[in-house]
Design a protein around this motif. Structure first.
Motif, PDB file in Angstrom:
ATOM      1  N   TRP A  98      34.434  20.569  45.232  1.00 35.09           N
ATOM      2  CA  TRP A  98      35.060  21.242  46.484  1.00 35.09           C
ATOM      3  C   TRP A  98      35.431  20.286  47.321  1.00 35.09           C
ATOM      4  CZ3 TRP A  98      34.006  21.390  51.552  1.00 35.09           C
ATOM      5  CH2 TRP A  98      34.579  22.297  52.401  1.00 35.09           C
ATOM      6  N   TRP A  99      34.892  19.215  47.577  1.00 38.57           N
ATOM      7  CA  TRP A  99      35.177  17.953  48.477  1.00 38.57           C
ATOM      8  C   TRP A  99      36.479  17.542  48.030  1.00 38.57           C
ATOM      9  CZ3 TRP A  99      33.781  17.518  53.223  1.00 38.57           C
ATOM     10  CH2 TRP A  99      32.590  17.955  53.264  1.00 38.57           C
ATOM     11  N   VAL A 100      36.647  17.277  46.602  1.00 37.58           N
ATOM     12  CA  VAL A 100      38.023  16.928  46.128  1.00 37.58           C
ATOM     13  C   VAL A 100      39.214  17.725  46.511  1.00 37.58           C
ATOM     14  CG1 VAL A 100      39.408  16.598  43.906  1.00 37.58           C
ATOM     15  CG2 VAL A 100      37.155  15.627  44.148  1.00 37.58           C
ATOM     16  N   GLY A 101      38.638  18.963  46.566  1.00 39.18           N
ATOM     17  CA  GLY A 101      39.671  20.006  46.914  1.00 39.18           C
ATOM     18  C   GLY A 101      40.032  19.824  48.419  1.00 39.18           C
ATOM     19  N   MET A 102      38.940  19.707  49.262  1.00 38.42           N
ATOM     20  CA  MET A 102      39.143  19.438  50.647  1.00 38.42           C
ATOM     21  C   MET A 102      39.887  18.321  51.132  1.00 38.42           C
ATOM     22  SD  MET A 102      38.703  20.283  53.804  1.00 38.42           S
ATOM     23  CE  MET A 102      37.434  21.974  53.321  1.00 38.42           C
ATOM     24  N   ILE A 103      39.968  17.183  50.279  1.00 42.63           N
ATOM     25  CA  ILE A 103      40.618  15.998  50.419  1.00 42.63           C
ATOM     26  C   ILE A 103      41.897  15.951  50.234  1.00 42.63           C
ATOM     27  CG2 ILE A 103      40.652  13.838  49.853  1.00 42.63           C
ATOM     28  CD1 ILE A 103      37.805  13.515  49.338  1.00 42.63           C
ATOM     29  N   THR A 104      42.156  17.158  49.097  1.00 49.50           N
ATOM     30  CA  THR A 104      43.569  17.373  48.540  1.00 49.50           C
ATOM     31  C   THR A 104      44.215  18.092  49.905  1.00 49.50           C
ATOM     32  OG1 THR A 104      42.831  17.326  46.304  1.00 49.50           O
ATOM     33  CG2 THR A 104      44.898  18.544  46.672  1.00 49.50           C
ATOM     34  N   MET A 105      43.421  18.881  50.354  1.00 43.06           N
ATOM     35  CA  MET A 105      44.076  19.952  51.348  1.00 43.06           C
ATOM     36  C   MET A 105      44.189  18.923  52.706  1.00 43.06           C
ATOM     37  SD  MET A 105      42.638  23.341  53.159  1.00 43.06           S
ATOM     38  CE  MET A 105      43.219  24.302  51.933  1.00 43.06           C
ATOM     39  N   ILE A 106      43.330  18.257  52.986  1.00 43.26           N
ATOM     40  CA  ILE A 106      43.494  17.315  54.120  1.00 43.26           C
ATOM     41  C   ILE A 106      44.891  16.499  53.916  1.00 43.26           C
ATOM     42  CG2 ILE A 106      42.720  15.282  55.208  1.00 43.26           C
ATOM     43  CD1 ILE A 106      40.011  16.437  54.991  1.00 43.26           C
ATOM     44  N   VAL A 107      45.096  16.011  52.789  1.00 39.50           N
ATOM     45  CA  VAL A 107      46.247  15.085  52.559  1.00 39.50           C
ATOM     46  C   VAL A 107      47.601  16.029  52.825  1.00 39.50           C
ATOM     47  CG1 VAL A 107      47.779  13.806  50.800  1.00 39.50           C
ATOM     48  CG2 VAL A 107      45.119  13.416  50.899  1.00 39.50           C
ATOM     49  N   GLY A 108      47.533  17.146  52.202  1.00 36.35           N
ATOM     50  CA  GLY A 108      48.529  18.237  52.431  1.00 36.35           C
ATOM     51  C   GLY A 108      48.785  18.371  53.610  1.00 36.35           C
ATOM     52  N   GLU A 109      47.965  18.847  54.350  1.00 29.65           N
ATOM     53  CA  GLU A 109      48.034  19.021  55.956  1.00 29.65           C
ATOM     54  C   GLU A 109      48.437  17.994  56.772  1.00 29.65           C
ATOM     55  OE1 GLU A 109      47.690  21.850  57.106  1.00 29.65           O
ATOM     56  OE2 GLU A 109      46.480  23.161  55.792  1.00 29.65           O
ATOM     57  N   ILE A 110      47.969  16.799  56.411  1.00 28.82           N
ATOM     58  CA  ILE A 110      48.711  15.690  57.273  1.00 28.82           C
ATOM     59  C   ILE A 110      50.177  15.700  56.869  1.00 28.82           C
ATOM     60  CG2 ILE A 110      48.748  12.959  57.108  1.00 28.82           C
ATOM     61  CD1 ILE A 110      45.646  12.898  56.244  1.00 28.82           C
ATOM     62  N   ALA A 111      50.593  15.874  55.784  1.00 27.57           N
ATOM     63  CA  ALA A 111      51.997  15.704  55.369  1.00 27.57           C
ATOM     64  C   ALA A 111      52.592  16.835  56.204  1.00 27.57           C
ATOM     65  CB  ALA A 111      52.388  15.944  53.997  1.00 27.57           C
ATOM     66  N   ASN A 112      52.262  17.955  56.147  1.00 29.73           N
ATOM     67  CA  ASN A 112      52.667  19.221  56.724  1.00 29.73           C
ATOM     68  C   ASN A 112      52.587  18.866  58.358  1.00 29.73           C
ATOM     69  OD1 ASN A 112      53.303  21.952  56.552  1.00 29.73           O
ATOM     70  ND2 ASN A 112      51.484  22.523  57.568  1.00 29.73           N
ATOM     71  N   PHE A 113      51.666  18.135  59.002  1.00 30.33           N
ATOM     72  CA  PHE A 113      51.343  17.914  60.345  1.00 30.33           C
ATOM     73  C   PHE A 113      52.581  16.886  60.786  1.00 30.33           C
ATOM     74  CE2 PHE A 113      50.279  14.774  63.596  1.00 30.33           C
ATOM     75  CZ  PHE A 113      49.551  15.544  64.481  1.00 30.33           C
ATOM     76  N   VAL A 114      52.995  15.998  59.785  1.00 29.93           N
ATOM     77  CA  VAL A 114      54.071  15.127  60.208  1.00 29.93           C
ATOM     78  C   VAL A 114      55.293  15.853  59.949  1.00 29.93           C
ATOM     79  CG1 VAL A 114      55.270  12.737  59.471  1.00 29.93           C
ATOM     80  CG2 VAL A 114      52.761  12.959  59.508  1.00 29.93           C
ATOM     81  N   ALA A 115      55.607  16.891  59.148  1.00 32.89           N
ATOM     82  CA  ALA A 115      56.691  17.637  58.894  1.00 32.89           C
ATOM     83  C   ALA A 115      57.046  18.219  60.223  1.00 32.89           C
ATOM     84  CB  ALA A 115      56.548  18.675  57.641  1.00 32.89           C
ATOM     85  N   TYR A 116      56.111  18.879  60.970  1.00 28.85           N
ATOM     86  CA  TYR A 116      55.941  19.564  61.996  1.00 28.85           C
ATOM     87  C   TYR A 116      56.823  18.635  63.214  1.00 28.85           C
ATOM     88  CZ  TYR A 116      54.181  23.951  60.481  1.00 28.85           C
ATOM     89  OH  TYR A 116      53.850  24.923  60.061  1.00 28.85           O
ATOM     90  N   ILE A 117      56.580  17.476  63.350  1.00 31.63           N
ATOM     91  CA  ILE A 117      56.993  16.414  64.258  1.00 31.63           C
ATOM     92  C   ILE A 117      58.652  16.352  64.073  1.00 31.63           C
ATOM     93  CG2 ILE A 117      57.170  13.794  64.918  1.00 31.63           C
ATOM     94  CD1 ILE A 117      54.250  13.756  63.968  1.00 31.63           C
ATOM     95  N   TYR A 118      59.091  16.410  62.699  1.00 33.01           N
ATOM     96  CA  TYR A 118      60.435  16.292  62.614  1.00 33.01           C
ATOM     97  C   TYR A 118      61.415  17.285  62.537  1.00 33.01           C
ATOM     98  CZ  TYR A 118      59.236  11.293  61.750  1.00 33.01           C
ATOM     99  OH  TYR A 118      58.871   9.946  61.987  1.00 33.01           O
ATOM    100  N   ALA A 119      60.542  18.623  62.198  1.00 35.39           N
ATOM    101  CA  ALA A 119      61.551  19.772  62.004  1.00 35.39           C
ATOM    102  C   ALA A 119      60.866  21.107  62.652  1.00 35.39           C
ATOM    103  CB  ALA A 119      61.785  20.205  60.536  1.00 35.39           C
TER     104      ALA A 119
END
Length: 345
Positions: free
Chosen positions: A53-74
């Motif tokens: 479950w924590w592996v899944g959580m870390i994977t989601m966090i990485v995805g959300e970080i990428a999503n976070f940065v995407a909202y800065i540019y678009a």
């Protein structure tokens, strides 16, 4: 497409790949946790001890970080619809790892999501330039957006306090509705904080403004609520059902919130707006098609005895089939009469 929007597009695609994978990994972790303890849907937190479950959580966090940065540019109207790609990733992985069958109509739904996403990307508005977190704050305290925020909080409280205890385990829209409404406020806070971080890196420190910390507190609160109810939704219902419905509602509420707060469509031509709406409708059609071919998980049996009437209970065997009393197991008629007479004395 401008370089800013292109950067946001690439980051959104990467984010979708990680987030779509995280659904499956977390689902596997929840399944393992339910073997040795109460399920997340009934208040269990055993999944916190599951490494998967924590592996899944870390994977989601990485995805959300990428999503976070995407909202800065678009703008949000570009980044959010691209979340449909996570549905495709989730549906395909669920077919191979969770044995949730991917049918022909699911493939068509995936193709519709891809086509719709392409149309949205090609007609997305350009990101507006904001020079301080105070400018974002002024947008956030507009009467229109304050009305949206108040309505979102009121509906969320109703779903959490009234609907969730009564209908949460049988109606998929309760848990996902909470995640989606709160998620729209999360995105607005993410965009505000992302722009503040970008400006700080460029030399204009935004940490001195109290508005930055208000947006941060809102973000943390909303994320905690989203994660909690998303876990409950995943634990109760088929992953390939949760993903498209969550995406559809989350996208609709986020685009609405962004249009109210940032006025994304201001200055766009009618043809661009119509094209983007058509792309969004195509994506929603694809997610609906994915949903229509799936069935929710079987309901949970929470105790060994299921009452069939005020007087009779049948024992549920380990294979889930009811034990029907044989003729020789039925007590004599006079014994039944005595019990009933004693019961009503």
């Amino acid at each position: 497409m401008s370089s800013s929007n292109l950067t946001g597009f690439v980051l959104a695609v990467v984010s979708s790949a990680f987030i779509g994978s995280s659904f499956i990994i977390k689902k596997k972790g929840l399944q393992l946790a339910s073997v040795n303890g109460p399920r997340a849907s009934v208040g269990g937190y055993g999944y916190l001890l599951q490494p998967l479950w924590w592996v899944g959580m870390i994977t989601m966090i990485v995805g959300e970080i990428a999503n976070f940065v995407a909202y800065i540019y678009a703008p949000a109207v570009l980044v959010t619809p691209l979340g449909a790609l996570s549905i495709i990733v989730s549906a395909v992985l669920a077919h191979f790892l969770l044995k949730e069958k991917l049918q022909k109509m699911d493939v068509l739904g995936c193709l519709l999501c891809i086509v719709g996403s392409t149309v949205v990307v090609l007609h997305a508005p350009e990101e507006k330039t904001l020079n301080s977190v105070q400018e974002i704050w002024e947008l956030a305290i507009q009467p229109a957006f304050l009305s949206y925020t108040a309505s979102a909080i009121a509906v969320t409280l109703f779903l959490v306090l009234y609907c969730a205890p009564r209908y949460g385990q049988t109606n998929i829209f309760v848990y996902i509705g909470i995640c989606s409404i709160v998620g729209s406020l999360t995105v607005m806070s993410v965009k505000a904080i992302g722009i503040a971080i970008k400006l700080t890196i460029e030399g204009s420190n935004q940490a001195f403004y109290f508005q930055t910390w208000i947006f941060t507190m809102v973000l943390v609160t909303c994320v905690i609520v989203q994660l909690n109810y998303l876990n409950m939704a995943l634990d109760n219902f088929n992953t390939a059902v949760v993903s498209p419905i969550y995406y559809a509602l989350f996208t609709a509420f986020t685009i609405l919130a962004s249009a109210i707060m940032f006025k994304d469509y201001s200055g766009q031509s009618i043809s661009s707006i119509v094209s983007e709406l058509c792309g969004l409708i195509t994506i929603l059609s694809g997610t609906t098609l994915l949903h229509s071919t799936k069935e929710p998980d079987s309901p949970i049996i929470t105790d060994l005895y299921t009452p069939l009437s005020p007087k009779v209970s049948w024992y549920i065997q380990g294979n889930g089939e009811p034990w029907k009393p044989k003729e020789e197991d039925v007590p004599p008629f006079n014994l039944i009469t005595i019990v009933r007479q004693d019961h009503f004395k």
